[in-house]
Design a protein around this motif. Structure first.
Motif, PDB file in Angstrom:
ATOM      1  N   ALA A   1      46.297  52.484  48.853  1.00  0.00           N
ATOM      2  CA  ALA A   1      46.951  51.659  47.841  1.00  0.00           C
ATOM      3  C   ALA A   1      46.567  50.198  47.985  1.00  0.00           C
ATOM      4  O   ALA A   1      46.313  49.502  46.996  1.00  0.00           O
ATOM      5  CB  ALA A   1      48.466  51.832  47.949  1.00  0.00           C
ATOM      6  N   ALA A   2      46.499  49.700  49.226  1.00  0.00           N
ATOM      7  CA  ALA A   2      46.107  48.304  49.446  1.00  0.00           C
ATOM      8  C   ALA A   2      44.628  48.094  49.122  1.00  0.00           C
ATOM      9  O   ALA A   2      44.246  47.063  48.545  1.00  0.00           O
ATOM     10  CB  ALA A   2      46.397  47.911  50.886  1.00  0.00           C
ATOM     11  N   TYR A   3      43.807  49.051  49.467  1.00  0.00           N
ATOM     12  CA  TYR A   3      42.365  48.958  49.183  1.00  0.00           C
ATOM     13  C   TYR A   3      42.103  48.890  47.682  1.00  0.00           C
ATOM     14  O   TYR A   3      41.147  48.235  47.236  1.00  0.00           O
ATOM     15  CB  TYR A   3      41.663  50.165  49.796  1.00  0.00           C
ATOM     16  CG  TYR A   3      40.189  50.246  49.524  1.00  0.00           C
ATOM     17  CD1 TYR A   3      39.303  49.356  50.120  1.00  0.00           C
ATOM     18  CD2 TYR A   3      39.664  51.229  48.672  1.00  0.00           C
ATOM     19  CE1 TYR A   3      37.930  49.436  49.871  1.00  0.00           C
ATOM     20  CE2 TYR A   3      38.302  51.315  48.428  1.00  0.00           C
ATOM     21  CZ  TYR A   3      37.439  50.411  49.025  1.00  0.00           C
ATOM     22  OH  TYR A   3      36.087  50.489  48.783  1.00  0.00           O
TER      23      TYR A   3
ATOM     24  N   PRO B   1      38.667  43.984  44.342  1.00  0.00           N
ATOM     25  CA  PRO B   1      37.965  44.082  43.051  1.00  0.00           C
ATOM     26  C   PRO B   1      36.964  45.241  43.031  1.00  0.00           C
ATOM     27  O   PRO B   1      36.332  45.562  44.049  1.00  0.00           O
ATOM     28  CB  PRO B   1      37.263  42.727  42.932  1.00  0.00           C
ATOM     29  CG  PRO B   1      38.100  41.798  43.755  1.00  0.00           C
ATOM     30  CD  PRO B   1      38.619  42.616  44.893  1.00  0.00           C
ATOM     31  N   ALA B   2      36.802  45.862  41.862  1.00  0.00           N
ATOM     32  CA  ALA B   2      35.996  47.074  41.736  1.00  0.00           C
ATOM     33  C   ALA B   2      34.552  46.865  42.174  1.00  0.00           C
ATOM     34  O   ALA B   2      33.975  47.723  42.872  1.00  0.00           O
ATOM     35  CB  ALA B   2      36.040  47.564  40.292  1.00  0.00           C
TER      36      ALA B   2
ATOM     37  N   GLN C   1      32.601  48.782  45.288  1.00  0.00           N
ATOM     38  CA  GLN C   1      31.326  49.495  45.150  1.00  0.00           C
ATOM     39  C   GLN C   1      30.325  49.024  46.213  1.00  0.00           C
ATOM     40  O   GLN C   1      29.617  49.839  46.831  1.00  0.00           O
ATOM     41  CB  GLN C   1      30.763  49.274  43.751  1.00  0.00           C
ATOM     42  CG  GLN C   1      31.566  49.950  42.643  1.00  0.00           C
ATOM     43  CD  GLN C   1      31.052  49.600  41.258  1.00  0.00           C
ATOM     44  OE1 GLN C   1      29.999  48.971  41.110  1.00  0.00           O
ATOM     45  NE2 GLN C   1      31.790  49.997  40.230  1.00  0.00           N
ATOM     46  N   ARG C   2      30.243  47.717  46.424  1.00  0.00           N
ATOM     47  CA  ARG C   2      29.328  47.202  47.443  1.00  0.00           C
ATOM     48  C   ARG C   2      29.699  47.718  48.827  1.00  0.00           C
ATOM     49  O   ARG C   2      28.844  48.157  49.614  1.00  0.00           O
ATOM     50  CB  ARG C   2      29.345  45.665  47.452  1.00  0.00           C
ATOM     51  CG  ARG C   2      28.404  45.056  48.495  1.00  0.00           C
ATOM     52  CD  ARG C   2      28.602  43.569  48.664  1.00  0.00           C
ATOM     53  NE  ARG C   2      29.870  43.232  49.287  1.00  0.00           N
ATOM     54  CZ  ARG C   2      30.101  43.295  50.603  1.00  0.00           C
ATOM     55  NH1 ARG C   2      29.146  43.718  51.436  1.00  0.00           N
ATOM     56  NH2 ARG C   2      31.280  42.957  51.099  1.00  0.00           N
ATOM     57  N   LEU C   3      30.995  47.661  49.137  1.00  0.00           N
ATOM     58  CA  LEU C   3      31.463  48.104  50.444  1.00  0.00           C
ATOM     59  C   LEU C   3      31.183  49.583  50.674  1.00  0.00           C
ATOM     60  O   LEU C   3      30.746  49.992  51.766  1.00  0.00           O
ATOM     61  CB  LEU C   3      32.960  47.812  50.587  1.00  0.00           C
ATOM     62  CG  LEU C   3      33.341  46.337  50.696  1.00  0.00           C
ATOM     63  CD1 LEU C   3      34.818  46.128  50.389  1.00  0.00           C
ATOM     64  CD2 LEU C   3      32.992  45.793  52.074  1.00  0.00           C
ATOM     65  N   GLU C   4      31.414  50.374  49.657  1.00  0.00           N
ATOM     66  CA  GLU C   4      31.205  51.819  49.819  1.00  0.00           C
ATOM     67  C   GLU C   4      29.729  52.148  49.977  1.00  0.00           C
ATOM     68  O   GLU C   4      29.357  53.048  50.750  1.00  0.00           O
ATOM     69  CB  GLU C   4      31.838  52.551  48.641  1.00  0.00           C
ATOM     70  CG  GLU C   4      33.368  52.516  48.701  1.00  0.00           C
ATOM     71  CD  GLU C   4      34.055  52.834  47.385  1.00  0.00           C
ATOM     72  OE1 GLU C   4      33.366  53.324  46.450  1.00  0.00           O
ATOM     73  OE2 GLU C   4      35.272  52.585  47.277  1.00  0.00           O
TER      74      GLU C   4
END
Length: 514
Positions: A224-226, A230-231, A235-238
């Motif tokens: 929920a916090a994650y 921002p989207a 995406q970059r992190l994943e």
């Protein structure tokens, strides 16, 4: 030393012309109150530190054959027998003069130094002993190192801390350099203050801006916090952390699952943005590459697992932040003033991974905080860092000062111990220790000869360690304490030197080649 005695001393030893006695300079020798290691000639002037026994203080004396050569030296000039003479107490003005006249008395960067040690002189008295402990070894000292917490407890300032280091360096004739660390700083105003005082190193403590509690959150709460990230950032992190394991330069790898990525983001992203803000400030104030920058994430309850360390350094690299050293919270207990508590084999296994992460990302130093007396862990630390490390100590030198009192002034020690017993509940609000103070022998049960036992037993070491501020803030007790250490200075120096040298040698630091 009155004027005639001074001039007779200068004349008898022909100090303006004969070679200064190199064989005795580094042994702490004092001759008629003159610290021989401090003797310095510059042009037509002679400088040295003098021990004023009657006043319980040290002064710096300048003798010159040129009466016009005193423009910057603080002190009233007198004329006698063709010489001009001035004396100065150890004041801020004198420290500023010394740093200008003898640049080696000013702090410098740790750049290019692999093994470094912060010695943390809380009293402003121990640095000569710190110098004696390290000067023959391949390790660079950060003599001026204090946290805001320590400054508040001792009622000192950063200017006093760096000035004390300058005086010690001059007294010992130590020209190999030292650092100045604004330690465990948490906000911009304190960082600015340290920089104004000439700090060459900033240790940024993230304990108040990171979300350490998220280490215990449920998977659902983390998700929920994650979702608030921002989207495009998600995406970059994943892509960076979930697409494939991350390979370190020894061929090993670390993997993230979605839950661990969520946890890292919730715990650290806000803190990492703050690091970027501070780093940009340091670049603005000092210029890129002209300061030493350490990140501290050790003041938390949860250990920094290797994936978290990797996440932090990758995100800092993504933002263009260059760290010189990073202090994780290691597994086990690095409590104040005692040896490592925990499974040494598991510590070594995880520590090796932390070191490999550092080597993979520009080979910054792994920093060991609360490094005092972690003797059982030092061989592994020296091994896996390959000698590229930073270790912080502070409280251990304070304890050796108290040991000096226990040996030489038992009645005064008993006063200090009683202050500790009366004030430790308040001190425990600021330090994490797990000692069982009920194991400490009653003060009236030990003879004077047995008092140094308190500085050996783990529980009483921690008791005495955490109450230094209460001694420093008691004006009468502080004066007695400082006078006693002045009187028994050589015993104090020997105890601190030998104890700190044990740290250096167990870390595997070799002696310098001559």
């Amino acid at each position: 030393m009155n004027t005639q005695t001074l001039l007779a001393y200068v004349s008898t030893h022909d100090l303006f012309h004969s070679p200064l006695d190199q064989t005795r300079r580094f042994e702490g020798a004092i001759d008629q109150g003159v610290y021989l290691a401090s003797l310095r000639r510059q042009g037509k002037s002679l400088f040295f530190v003098y021990r004023d026994e009657a006043a319980f203080k040290k002064i710096v004396i300048k003798v010159s054959q040129d009466a016009n050569d005193f423009a910057d030296f603080p002190g009233i000039v007198e004329q006698a027998d063709g010489y001009a003479i001035a004396r100065s107490d150890e004041t801020p003005e004198l420290a500023a003069f010394l740093r200008k006249a003898f640049p080696w008395t000013a702090p410098k960067s740790l750049k290019g130094k692999d093994a470094t040690i912060g010695t943390g002189d809380r009293l402003g008295l121990a640095n000569p002993a710190h110098i004696r402990a390290v000067r023959d070894y391949d390790i660079f000292p950060v003599l001026a190192q204090q946290s805001i917490r320590e400054l508040n407890f001792t009622k000192r300032t950063y200017q006093e801390v760096v000035d004390a280091a300058t005086f010690a360096v001059f007294q010992e004739g130590y020209e190999d350099g030292f650092g100045f660390d604004g330690d465990h700083l948490k906000n911009i105003p304190d960082i600015e203050m340290a920089l104004r005082c000439g700090a060459t190193m900033i240790t940024l403590d993230l304990s108040e801006v990171m979300n350490a509690k998220a280490a215990q959150w449920s998977d659902a709460d983390l998700a929920a916090a994650y979702a608030n990230v921002p989207a495009d950032e998600r995406q970059r992190l994943e892509r960076a952390y979930l697409a494939a394991p991350i390979t370190l330069n020894d061929g090993s790898s670390l993997s993230f699952d979605a839950v661990e990525l969520h946890r890292c983001c919730v715990m650290y992203l806000e803190a990492i943005r703050f690091v970027k803000q501070v780093y940009d400030l340091l670049v603005e104030r000092r210029g890129a590459g002209n300061f030493d920058f350490e990140m501290s994430i050790d003041e938390t309850d949860a250990p920094t697992v290797p994936q978290h360390h990797l996440f932090i350094i990758q995100e800092l690299t993504h933002l263009g932040v260059v760290v010189d050293s990073l202090a994780p919270r290691f597994i086990g207990e690095f409590q104040k003033a005692i040896d490592y508590i925990g499974d040494l084999s598991e510590f070594e296994r995880q520590f090796a991974v932390h070191c490999q992460i550092a080597k993979t990302y520009d080979n910054y130093k792994v920093s060991i905080h609360s490094g005092s007396d972690k003797f059982s862990a030092y061989p592994a630390i020296g091994k896996w860092t390959n000698g590229r490390l930073h270790v912080k100590t502070a409280g251990t030198s304070w304890l050796e000062a108290v040991r000096t009192i226990a040996i030489k002034e038992p009645a005064l020690y008993r006063q200090i111990h009683q202050v500790a017993l009366e004030n430790y509940p308040e001190a425990l609000k600021f330090y994490h220790i797990t000692a069982d103070f009920s194991k400490i022998p009653a003060l009236d049960s030990l003879s004077d000869a047995d008092l140094p036992h308190y500085l050996v037993q783990a529980e009483s070491r921690q008791l005495i360690h955490i109450i230094y501020g209460f001694v420093a803030q008691d004006a009468a007790l502080r004066e007695q304490f400082y006078r006693a250490l002045f009187t028994h200075e050589e015993t104090h120096y020997q105890l601190v030197r030998d104890h700190l040298r044990k740290h250096v040698t167990l870390l595997g630091r070799p002696k310098k080649s001559m």
